[in-house]
Design a protein around this motif. Sequence first.
Motif, PDB file in Angstrom:
ATOM      1  N   ALA A 166       0.856  -1.187   0.000  1.00  4.86           N
ATOM      2  CA  ALA A 166       0.000   0.000   0.000  1.00  4.86           C
ATOM      3  C   ALA A 166       0.891   1.236   0.000  1.00  4.86           C
ATOM      4  CB  ALA A 166      -0.897   0.007   1.236  1.00  4.86           C
ATOM      5  N   PRO A 167       0.325   2.380  -0.401  1.00  4.15           N
ATOM      6  CA  PRO A 167       1.137   3.610  -0.432  1.00  4.15           C
ATOM      7  C   PRO A 167       1.779   3.909   0.924  1.00  4.15           C
ATOM      8  CG  PRO A 167      -0.962   3.977  -1.529  1.00  4.15           C
ATOM      9  CD  PRO A 167      -1.040   2.612  -0.922  1.00  4.15           C
ATOM     10  N   ASP A 168       1.114   3.475   2.012  1.00  4.68           N
ATOM     11  CA  ASP A 168       1.698   3.716   3.330  1.00  4.68           C
ATOM     12  C   ASP A 168       2.111   2.406   4.001  1.00  4.68           C
ATOM     13  OD1 ASP A 168      -0.810   2.740   3.509  1.00  4.68           O
ATOM     14  OD2 ASP A 168      -1.535   4.189   5.024  1.00  4.68           O
ATOM     15  N   GLY A 169       2.253   1.357   3.205  1.00  4.37           N
ATOM     16  CA  GLY A 169       2.569   0.040   3.761  1.00  4.37           C
ATOM     17  C   GLY A 169       4.056  -0.262   3.721  1.00  4.37           C
ATOM     18  N   ASP A 170       4.362  -1.560   3.750  1.00 10.40           N
ATOM     19  CA  ASP A 170       5.756  -1.978   3.726  1.00 10.40           C
ATOM     20  C   ASP A 170       6.391  -1.686   2.372  1.00 10.40           C
ATOM     21  OD1 ASP A 170       5.442  -3.068   6.263  1.00 10.40           O
ATOM     22  OD2 ASP A 170       4.637  -4.940   5.416  1.00 10.40           O
ATOM     23  N   VAL A 171       5.578  -1.877   1.348  1.00 12.94           N
ATOM     24  CA  VAL A 171       6.126  -1.728   0.011  1.00 12.94           C
ATOM     25  C   VAL A 171       5.047  -1.202  -0.913  1.00 12.94           C
ATOM     26  CG1 VAL A 171       5.610  -4.106  -0.676  1.00 12.94           C
ATOM     27  CG2 VAL A 171       7.509  -2.918  -1.752  1.00 12.94           C
ATOM     28  N   TRP A 172       5.457  -0.393  -1.877  1.00 10.66           N
ATOM     29  CA  TRP A 172       4.528   0.182  -2.821  1.00 10.66           C
ATOM     30  C   TRP A 172       5.256   0.370  -4.136  1.00 10.66           C
ATOM     31  CZ3 TRP A 172      -0.167   0.025  -3.908  1.00 10.66           C
ATOM     32  CH2 TRP A 172      -0.817   0.980  -4.716  1.00 10.66           C
ATOM     33  N   ALA A 173       4.512   0.735  -5.186  1.00  8.61           N
ATOM     34  CA  ALA A 173       5.160   0.826  -6.487  1.00  8.61           C
ATOM     35  C   ALA A 173       4.753   2.095  -7.204  1.00  8.61           C
ATOM     36  CB  ALA A 173       4.790  -0.380  -7.338  1.00  8.61           C
ATOM     37  N   PHE A 174       5.701   2.680  -7.961  1.00  6.49           N
ATOM     38  CA  PHE A 174       5.331   3.756  -8.880  1.00  6.49           C
ATOM     39  C   PHE A 174       5.566   3.270 -10.297  1.00  6.49           C
ATOM     40  CE2 PHE A 174       9.816   4.615  -7.734  1.00  6.49           C
ATOM     41  CZ  PHE A 174      10.409   4.777  -8.979  1.00  6.49           C
ATOM     42  N   MET A 175       4.893   3.857 -11.254  1.00  9.12           N
ATOM     43  CA  MET A 175       5.070   3.444 -12.631  1.00  9.12           C
ATOM     44  C   MET A 175       6.372   4.043 -13.157  1.00  9.12           C
ATOM     45  SD  MET A 175       4.208   1.824 -15.275  1.00  9.12           S
ATOM     46  CE  MET A 175       2.765   1.036 -14.585  1.00  9.12           C
ATOM     47  N   ALA A 176       7.155   3.208 -13.860  1.00  7.37           N
ATOM     48  CA  ALA A 176       8.400   3.724 -14.439  1.00  7.37           C
ATOM     49  C   ALA A 176       8.060   4.984 -15.231  1.00  7.37           C
ATOM     50  CB  ALA A 176       9.026   2.673 -15.347  1.00  7.37           C
ATOM     51  N   PRO A 177       8.692   6.092 -14.929  1.00  7.35           N
ATOM     52  CA  PRO A 177       8.240   7.377 -15.465  1.00  7.35           C
ATOM     53  C   PRO A 177       8.579   7.552 -16.949  1.00  7.35           C
ATOM     54  CG  PRO A 177      10.219   7.667 -14.144  1.00  7.35           C
ATOM     55  CD  PRO A 177       9.854   6.221 -14.040  1.00  7.35           C
ATOM     56  N   PRO A 178       7.860   8.443 -17.610  1.00  9.68           N
ATOM     57  CA  PRO A 178       8.144   8.718 -19.025  1.00  9.68           C
ATOM     58  C   PRO A 178       9.443   9.512 -19.169  1.00  9.68           C
ATOM     59  CG  PRO A 178       6.432  10.176 -18.214  1.00  9.68           C
ATOM     60  CD  PRO A 178       6.737   9.232 -17.097  1.00  9.68           C
ATOM     61  N   SER A 179      10.003   9.504 -20.381  1.00 10.79           N
ATOM     62  CA  SER A 179      11.219  10.294 -20.595  1.00 10.79           C
ATOM     63  C   SER A 179      10.860  11.769 -20.587  1.00 10.79           C
ATOM     64  CB  SER A 179      11.862   9.975 -21.938  1.00 10.79           C
ATOM     65  OG  SER A 179      11.594   8.682 -22.332  1.00 10.79           O
ATOM     66  N   ASP A 180       9.660  12.047 -21.146  1.00  2.00           N
ATOM     67  CA  ASP A 180       9.234  13.428 -21.261  1.00  2.00           C
ATOM     68  C   ASP A 180       7.842  13.511 -20.645  1.00  2.00           C
ATOM     69  OD1 ASP A 180       8.264  15.848 -21.990  1.00  2.00           O
ATOM     70  OD2 ASP A 180       8.805  15.691 -24.112  1.00  2.00           O
ATOM     71  N   ALA A 181       7.781  14.117 -19.465  1.00  2.00           N
ATOM     72  CA  ALA A 181       6.538  14.102 -18.699  1.00  2.00           C
ATOM     73  C   ALA A 181       5.382  14.726 -19.473  1.00  2.00           C
ATOM     74  CB  ALA A 181       6.725  14.832 -17.373  1.00  2.00           C
ATOM     75  N   SER A 182       5.671  15.638 -20.396  1.00  2.00           N
ATOM     76  CA  SER A 182       4.594  16.318 -21.115  1.00  2.00           C
ATOM     77  C   SER A 182       3.879  15.374 -22.075  1.00  2.00           C
ATOM     78  CB  SER A 182       5.165  17.515 -21.878  1.00  2.00           C
ATOM     79  OG  SER A 182       6.044  17.050 -22.880  1.00  2.00           O
ATOM     80  N   LYS A 183       4.543  14.309 -22.489  1.00  2.00           N
ATOM     81  CA  LYS A 183       3.919  13.399 -23.459  1.00  2.00           C
ATOM     82  C   LYS A 183       2.922  12.443 -22.798  1.00  2.00           C
ATOM     83  CE  LYS A 183       7.478  13.060 -27.025  1.00  2.00           C
ATOM     84  NZ  LYS A 183       8.608  12.170 -27.324  1.00  2.00           N
ATOM     85  N   GLY A 184       2.827  12.466 -21.517  1.00  2.00           N
ATOM     86  CA  GLY A 184       1.889  11.572 -20.833  1.00  2.00           C
ATOM     87  C   GLY A 184       2.474  10.195 -20.615  1.00  2.00           C
ATOM     88  N   GLN A 185       1.752   9.442 -19.812  1.00  4.08           N
ATOM     89  CA  GLN A 185       2.262   8.130 -19.417  1.00  4.08           C
ATOM     90  C   GLN A 185       1.988   7.070 -20.476  1.00  4.08           C
ATOM     91  OE1 GLN A 185       4.469   6.246 -17.983  1.00  4.08           O
ATOM     92  NE2 GLN A 185       3.929   6.843 -15.908  1.00  4.08           N
ATOM     93  N   ALA A 186       2.976   6.233 -20.711  1.00  3.33           N
ATOM     94  CA  ALA A 186       2.784   5.088 -21.593  1.00  3.33           C
ATOM     95  C   ALA A 186       3.127   3.837 -20.799  1.00  3.33           C
ATOM     96  CB  ALA A 186       3.692   5.204 -22.805  1.00  3.33           C
ATOM     97  N   ILE A 187       2.303   2.812 -20.907  1.00  4.54           N
ATOM     98  CA  ILE A 187       2.630   1.606 -20.156  1.00  4.54           C
ATOM     99  C   ILE A 187       2.558   0.365 -21.029  1.00  4.54           C
ATOM    100  CG2 ILE A 187       1.973   2.465 -17.889  1.00  4.54           C
ATOM    101  CD1 ILE A 187      -0.641   0.969 -18.158  1.00  4.54           C
TER     102      ILE A 187
END
Lengths: 321, 324, 445
Positions: free
Chosen positions: C311-332
């Motif tokens: 969980a975000p406040d738990g033992d472990v949590w995850a973020f999405m590997a970020p984009p190279s250029d934040a303006s282009k939006g997220q791609a997964i």
Amino acid sequence: MDFIGEKLLQVVIALAVFAALIGLIMLVVDRAPKSDKEKITVIGFLAPAAILLLVGLVYPAVTTSFLAFTDSSGKVNGVDNFVWIFTQPEALVTLRNTVIWTVLVPLLSTSFGLAYAVFIDKARGEKVLKALVFMPMAISFVGAGIIWKLVYDYRGPGIEQTGVLNALRVALGLDPKQFLLDAPGNTIFLIIVMVWIQTGFSMVILSAAIKGVPVELVEAARLDGANPWQQFVNVTLPGIRGALVVVLTTITIATLKVFDIVRTMTAGNYDTSVVANEMYTQAFRAGEPGRGAALALILFLLVLPIVVYNARVLRQQREIR
Amino acid sequence: MTVTPTPDGATQKTRVRKSQTNKEVTGDDAAPMMRRVKTKLTSRWATAAAVIIAVVWTVPTFGLFVSSFRPAAKQVGPRSDGWWNAFTDWQFTFKNYVDVTASAGSQSANLSQYFVNSIAIVVPVTVFVLVLASMAAYIFAWGKFKGRDAGFIFVFTLQIVPLQMALIPLLTLFTQVLQIPPGSYAQLWIAHTMFGLPLGIFLLHNFISEIPGEVIEAAKVDGAGHTTIFWRIILPLSVPALASLAIFQFLWVWNDLLVALVFSGGTADVAPITQRLAEISGTRGNKDYLNPAAAFVSIIVPLLVFFGLQRYFVRGLLAGGLKG
Amino acid sequence: MKNRKYLLPIAATGIMALALSACSSGEDAAPASDGDCSAYADYGNHDGKEISVYSTIVDLEATNLEKSWAKFEECTGATIKYEGSKEFETQIGVRAKAGNAPNIAIFPQPGLMADQARAGNLKPAPQAVSDLVDQNWSADWKKYGTVDGTFYTAPMLANVKGYVWYAPKTFEDKGWEVPKTWDEMMDLTKKVADDGTMKPWCAGFESGEATGWPGTDWIEDVVLRDEGPEVYDQWVTHEIPFNDPRIVSAFDTAGDILKDDQYVNAGFGDVRSILTTGFAQAGQPVLDGQCAMHHQANFQASNWPEGTVVAPDGDVWAFMAPPSDASKGQAIVGGGEMVGAYSDAPEVQAFQAFMASAEFANTRVKLGGVVSANKGLDPANAQTELDKDSIARLQDENTTFRFDGSDLMPGAVGSNSFWKGIVSWINGASSQEVTDSIESSWPKS
């Protein structure tokens, strides 16, 4: 638990049908007219095995041979598959490894198995001692894979080691080593796994053969003043020659065909691949059954020297008799 | 008519319990002469070598055995340590074994059902292979017909045919031509028997062809036919060879996964224990700490068979024949 | 002692009687669930029909899968005979070729499914299924089930790749921020390495014969983020060669992390120890404060030791590997299973339709541990914080979604030379050498 009864019933029926079939063959053979008796006996004794072999192995072998000359969509492509096999960069390494395997594994496992069978023959606790070396044969393949991971496992220097060998190295003040990543040593480490397994086989067969050597002969040699080594070389060894040939041959063929050890421990990476592993990978992973079949044919060629040798042994045996 | 090997040569130092020993192999245990031979043969060096081999061969398996009783975190992952540490920090658990035998499988939670399947598959196959292979081996060794040796060499060569290549044609044949229902024992019995025969014939041929010709000639003079010779002389004399083949045939089929995957249909009605244990570690292997325990659950039966059949590895079956 | 002879049969009979009574009482209990079949009326009545289903899914996941179609069985009268095997990938080809295919196969990779479709083994999906997929999934997903213009398979469940796992508490204590761009992530990596208390990354690519696959996820993430979806598609379909400079540069970008001894591989050793570390265990040093980050798909959630709070406040949590250029939006990048049929019997088609429906997605997701890209899925059914996060990403219109590239490539590459390439790359070969050799293995026809 009611399923047990039903299942066992199936087994009993199968065994009864089989017994009836064999009984029928024996009856026919026994009642055959004298003139044709030998012929009918040969047919009767061989037919069941022959039919099963023709259907189960000969027919697939023939279709495989044809498959070797087709591409992935099933079209005939001549010798393209063989050209591919011998032109890919790892081809020579794969062949070299296969040769190393087929030389080392039969030699080592037969020697260890023979030595062990001789040493513990008539020793106290023979059964248990035998079971110890037999155990690797009996363990499932998944089990064997983990066993050797526990032996070869690697952790960086300064981290608690989990593999036996690296723990020993560290205890001796050496750096831990990635046993499976560096060619050509890694092939040897994989071969050790196969030797570990096959020694059980050679030990059991050779032990049975040693017990078949007439005790009178050994005793006669002893009375003639032969020491144990001479008794072994002059009496026991000739007495089990047939079994030795069988063991060497069987292990050689098993080694040519082995792929699970390579597949599970290195997946053929780090220059450890062998022909049988490539065959499996091409046919079932890469969707190229033609290439797989071509590799199977190469395995067949590799086994020919052993076939020729066995034919010669057989002829000698017949001449002696 | 019977040929009874005389017992005087059949000295057995391994104590075969009298009650178990059948008449033909009764050993004269304590010939003093033999004891002297024995002490000479088992020199100190030989014993040392045997002990070293035994230890080296057993330590890896022992490591797995210890691991199978260790908690998950100690077995895998960064918090794990070598199995030998188990003796110093003394953390053992039966949980792995409980999970292996009781955790819910996709087809049945009941491991015993798979156990019964394994036995129901292995036992008939072993019998089929032993009988058919010894019949063929006998004829290849002692029959008289043209092409005998060529035929034998051909059968022997079939050992190289990779199982994987035979599966598709065979499955086609079973389901399309012979109409044997998929997911029945019958398919597995037949397939395993087919694959076991070449090696079986090869192993037994070696042994049967080394039975002294005098024994067989003597029987023929007495008027025995092939069937009598086969059942009354060849099979009794081949007991050690049959026992070794039985052990290995049993083992190969017991540990087989490949043939089972193709022919069993995967349901709890037919699938052997290997198929159940192969999935014990979960879809993505996140429960692979259960594998050591699974390996030892499935090794029990082969080991029992090994111990059970060992008493047929007896000395001196051929002694009488030689004198004749 | 004499009595022992009788003891065994008596005991056996006793056990058998017990088992029998247990069995029968168990069967009585089964149909006690609520009998509301209104949602299943469209699937028709298939009393006494049997549908065989074959897939890679075993153990707990298999049990959940069976639970999620139990209602379908109850309401339509059909029986579903499920078989799961980790050898599915090799076995499905064998069975199909021998004419002994299951009715339904759940393919883990579109590439494998396409092979079966081209071989003429698979039946095209019925119109009802096609319509359902149009309604419930984005056009991309439908494309993955389409081979040479014919639509064969509806998607089942989905997984989301590219998560970077971390321990929120560690980040908080150290004052590290979750990065917004790839560059920020590299800065963070350097910061962690300089800090010296732990290594920034831990990784493990070992997976038996499939060793190397977690590395393909890294490369796919970088290609999609650095070069965009068009290049990604061209790369996957081989419109550009595998050793195109842009792909080589993607390898280099990933290599800046994976092939630097300063940055990996906490708890296990140097760069090469990635190859001998099991992928399921590789993340654990994150929990122990030995490494800061671990790159793995959402199914990593089940690889944490029992009792770990994700969980975000738990033992472990995850973020999405970020984009190279934040303006282009997220791609997964993500993956998923495909439900294909080897039979066009009515009960099989009804089952296909059920598997493509929102009913199934909701029922299965409610049982936990998985997500689906089905638009009819109610996010409230998500069982964990992570499932919620994954579903949100899958349903977000602004997210560019692409299917796992190695799963789409031909088997000779996607499940052979790409894996092997990753292995020799980590073992020291250069990005150029590796991409050249993968390119040469691409099937000619």
